[in-house]
Scaffold this motif. Structure first.
Motif, PDB file in Angstrom:
ATOM      1  N   GLN A   1       0.811  -1.218   0.000  1.00  0.00           N
ATOM      2  CA  GLN A   1       0.000   0.000   0.000  1.00  0.00           C
ATOM      3  C   GLN A   1       0.845   1.269   0.000  1.00  0.00           C
ATOM      4  O   GLN A   1       0.320   2.363  -0.163  1.00  0.00           O
ATOM      5  CB  GLN A   1      -0.916   0.008   1.228  1.00  0.00           C
ATOM      6  CG  GLN A   1      -1.933  -1.126   1.236  1.00  0.00           C
ATOM      7  CD  GLN A   1      -2.799  -1.088   2.482  1.00  0.00           C
ATOM      8  OE1 GLN A   1      -3.308  -0.038   2.867  1.00  0.00           O
ATOM      9  NE2 GLN A   1      -2.969  -2.229   3.125  1.00  0.00           N
ATOM     10  N   GLY A   2       2.147   1.123   0.172  1.00  0.00           N
ATOM     11  CA  GLY A   2       3.022   2.300   0.153  1.00  0.00           C
ATOM     12  C   GLY A   2       3.865   2.390   1.396  1.00  0.00           C
ATOM     13  O   GLY A   2       3.556   1.816   2.440  1.00  0.00           O
ATOM     14  N   GLU A   3       4.953   3.162   1.281  1.00  0.00           N
ATOM     15  CA  GLU A   3       5.927   3.232   2.361  1.00  0.00           C
ATOM     16  C   GLU A   3       5.360   3.774   3.662  1.00  0.00           C
ATOM     17  O   GLU A   3       5.782   3.379   4.755  1.00  0.00           O
ATOM     18  CB  GLU A   3       7.129   4.073   1.926  1.00  0.00           C
ATOM     19  CG  GLU A   3       6.785   5.487   1.505  1.00  0.00           C
ATOM     20  CD  GLU A   3       7.979   6.189   0.863  1.00  0.00           C
ATOM     21  OE1 GLU A   3       8.256   7.321   1.280  1.00  0.00           O
ATOM     22  OE2 GLU A   3       8.587   5.606  -0.027  1.00  0.00           O
ATOM     23  N   GLU A   4       4.372   4.687   3.566  1.00  0.00           N
ATOM     24  CA  GLU A   4       3.849   5.276   4.791  1.00  0.00           C
ATOM     25  C   GLU A   4       3.108   4.252   5.649  1.00  0.00           C
ATOM     26  O   GLU A   4       2.953   4.433   6.856  1.00  0.00           O
ATOM     27  CB  GLU A   4       2.919   6.453   4.465  1.00  0.00           C
ATOM     28  CG  GLU A   4       1.584   6.089   3.845  1.00  0.00           C
ATOM     29  CD  GLU A   4       1.683   5.753   2.363  1.00  0.00           C
ATOM     30  OE1 GLU A   4       0.653   5.329   1.776  1.00  0.00           O
ATOM     31  OE2 GLU A   4       2.781   5.907   1.795  1.00  0.00           O
ATOM     32  N   LYS A   5       2.671   3.154   5.041  1.00  0.00           N
ATOM     33  CA  LYS A   5       1.932   2.131   5.775  1.00  0.00           C
ATOM     34  C   LYS A   5       2.828   1.275   6.660  1.00  0.00           C
ATOM     35  O   LYS A   5       2.345   0.600   7.574  1.00  0.00           O
ATOM     36  CB  LYS A   5       1.169   1.229   4.795  1.00  0.00           C
ATOM     37  CG  LYS A   5       0.092   1.943   3.993  1.00  0.00           C
ATOM     38  CD  LYS A   5      -1.023   2.453   4.895  1.00  0.00           C
ATOM     39  CE  LYS A   5      -2.141   3.085   4.081  1.00  0.00           C
ATOM     40  NZ  LYS A   5      -3.233   3.576   4.949  1.00  0.00           N
ATOM     41  N   VAL A   6       4.138   1.282   6.366  1.00  0.00           N
ATOM     42  CA  VAL A   6       5.040   0.473   7.188  1.00  0.00           C
ATOM     43  C   VAL A   6       5.941   1.336   8.073  1.00  0.00           C
ATOM     44  O   VAL A   6       6.860   0.838   8.710  1.00  0.00           O
ATOM     45  CB  VAL A   6       5.906  -0.472   6.316  1.00  0.00           C
ATOM     46  CG1 VAL A   6       5.060  -1.584   5.760  1.00  0.00           C
ATOM     47  CG2 VAL A   6       6.604   0.280   5.200  1.00  0.00           C
ATOM     48  N   LEU A   7       5.681   2.643   8.111  1.00  0.00           N
ATOM     49  CA  LEU A   7       6.454   3.509   9.001  1.00  0.00           C
ATOM     50  C   LEU A   7       6.446   3.036  10.454  1.00  0.00           C
ATOM     51  O   LEU A   7       7.494   3.020  11.101  1.00  0.00           O
ATOM     52  CB  LEU A   7       5.924   4.948   8.922  1.00  0.00           C
ATOM     53  CG  LEU A   7       6.292   5.766   7.681  1.00  0.00           C
ATOM     54  CD1 LEU A   7       5.554   7.096   7.707  1.00  0.00           C
ATOM     55  CD2 LEU A   7       7.791   6.007   7.627  1.00  0.00           C
TER      56      LEU A   7
END
Length: 261
Positions: free
Chosen positions: A89-95
């Protein structure tokens, strides 16, 4: 990411399959940069390197109850498939997982003897890249177990004592690295036949040229520096030593004529 369950204990086996050694805090890096690094780096890491990064070394269990059970917290309850879904879903989802990993590594450094930093060169992007590659083929494995394997894999190349990082420079680029990590990299370059002399943890023209030779062979950016991708590939290509590394600052020939710098 959402925790897939609560209050679910895991069984810690007597020994776990872990990995060839690979750092977290050698230089400032924002979480956004770390995640961007993760997605860029993962494109260049081969499946073989990722397999090496989480398979092979056995470690004995740490503390648990009398039946070998322990209760993970937070994202440790999630499974690999949850991480993989969030990453898509994108990098911000695994921050948030980067913060969880920081806490896990801090606790590991705190409660284990002969460990100053178990991950002395890997930034968050590399750590999450390894997890992402591993989770691709281990969908049901809890993240707490994956983190435990990571820690076991890093032990052979851990930093045992406090050491001040040095700056390795090439042109307008600078990489901060612990001398002991650089010494281990020099040992690997010597084993590859790209560096002569004795490893000393100093960065000079000979070491820079050796890094350039390795980078050319590996097909990665030719910086001449011990950057994240170079160290990952180097330590994956040349098996890390199985014993604990010597304490920082104990190797000889630093700056000497017979040194590898």
């Amino acid at each position: 990411m959402k925790n897939s369950s609560t209050d679910r204990p895991l069984l810690r086996p007597p020994a776990i399959a872990a990995a060839a050694g690979f750092r977290l805090r050698c230089g400032a890096l924002t979480y956004v940069d770390a995640m961007r690094s993760m997605f860029q780096l993962r494109k260049t890491l081969t499946s073989l390197a990722l397999a090496i990064a989480l398979g092979g070394v056995a470690t004995s269990a740490m503390a648990a109850d009398s039946q070998g059970r322990y209760l993970p917290k937070g994202f440790g309850l999630d499974r690999c498939k949850d991480f993989s879904a969030a990453a898509k879903q994108g990098e911000e989802k695994v921050l948030p997982i980067a913060s969880w990993l920081n806490g896990y590594i801090t606790a590991f450094n705190t409660f284990n003897n002969d460990v100053y930093d178990v991950a002395p060169w890997q930034r968050e992007g590399v750590l999450l890249s390894i997890i992402a590659g591993y989770c691709d083929t281990h969908a049901e494995e809890p993240l707490a177990t994956v983190a435990q394997k990571l820690m076991a894999s890093f032990m052979p190349t851990r930093l045992s004592n406090l050491s001040q990082p040095i700056e390795a420079k090439s042109g307008d680029q600078t990489v901060r690295v612990f001398p002991e990590v650089l010494k281990q990299a020099q040992d690997a370059l010597i084993k590859e036949g790209m560096l002569t002399g004795t490893s000393d943890g100093s960065f000079g023209p000979k070491t820079k040229t050796a890094f350039e030779s390795f980078q050319a062979k590996a097909g990665i950016k030719k910086s001449g520096l011990p950057d994240q991708e170079t160290l990952f590939r180097l330590f994956a290509d040349v098996s890390a030593p199985t014993g604990a590394p010597p304490a920082a600052g104990t190797s000889g020939n630093a700056g000497g004529k017979s040194g590898a710098n």
